[in-house]
Design a protein around this motif. Sequence first.
Motif: not given
Length: 427
Positions: A321-323, A329-332, A338-339
């Motif tokens: 949520l902070a990001a 962006p989603t890719r970042y 996440l990964l």
Amino acid sequence: MTHIDEQFDLNNAALWKEIEHDFTKSEDIKRRSLTFYQDVWRRFRENKTAMFSLVFIVLLTATALFLPYFWRYTYSDQNLEYSNVPCRLELYEIDGTGASFYITNDYNVLQVARDGTLGKMAENTGDNLMTRQKNFVLDGKDIKVDYSQYFAAKKKLYSLRRAAERGEKVDLPAEEHKFENMKRYIVTVDGKEVQPSLRVWNKSHIFGNDALGRDIFIRIVYGARISLAVGFATALVCFIIGVLFGGVSGYCGGKVDDAMMRVVDIINTIPTLLYVILLRVLFDSGGLFTIILTIGLTYWVSMARLVRGEVLSLKKQEFVLAAKSLGAPTRYILLRHLLPNIMGPIMVTITMMIPNAIFTEAFLSFVGLGVSAPIASWGTLCNDALEGLYTYPQQLLFPAAAISLTILTFNLLGDGLRDALDPKLRK
């Protein structure tokens, strides 16, 4: 209480002296700070079984890659004189000459040195099929191999079996036991019967030879190339497709997630064997690329489901949520937030997929849907050894042992990684 009073004087003031505390050292660091992966490596090294598995896999990979360049045979070299020669040889010695020889299962005489080095076939001077005898000359000595008694006993056993089928009273088990324990041939040198006097290991071909005289050891090494290539390539395909597909599905959610998961369900319902048959028809040949493509197309779905579940549990955490609040962006967010947090389960799953892919490749090659001849695969080696299973069991034993040991070590390695990556086990 009386026993304690006898050992200590409880009225002694020295026993009740206050312990001094140095509060200035309460913040001292007792050991060096470790990152997550440094701590994982420390715990992994403490697991002796996992370390042994890792060393075995590294040595197996290095052997499969480099040994064929230095070995004196290739996987396709044939020598029919060495057809079905085992790894352990019973030698007959010729008195006065120092020569020794081995009787093959085709009743031929093969010259073998005392250290186990294979030589040439002795000169055949006569082959009488009526009397079931073969004659050879080696170092000026006449050698005769008489296998007539064995064939007569074999013929008698067949007739007794037919009689038993007709209901006649026959002691068939006793006759079969007698037949199995009788000598297959009688060897004479210049008219004098000789017995095996020496047992040596096959120095020229340490695992023996197959029906076409090919070296079994180097074919197993080449088979390791095929199996490891399939295993690692499948792991790479599952990592790329599965992580990407599962990550997008779990992060987007909603209708996108439903649609992508239905695709996974459809792919998962089609049997792997059907994939192989369709791809073989499509490419009109069987090969390594077809095997990798087939296994990769079916194995990535389990990786996608795993990644999707992990992403669903992490995407609502505060750091995500902070990001998003910072405009990432989603890719970042997927690649940087996440990964990295789900790499532990991903690595364990990949390690477990490799032995499954190796076994699948061996099975497909065993049933004739794998790599094409003369390329050596552990599955094709097992298939080739089936015809002579009772006569040459070592031809099946060695590739089967290679499959079993490799799958076992990868599973043990996966267990070690799982324990090392589990933060609950941190000490």
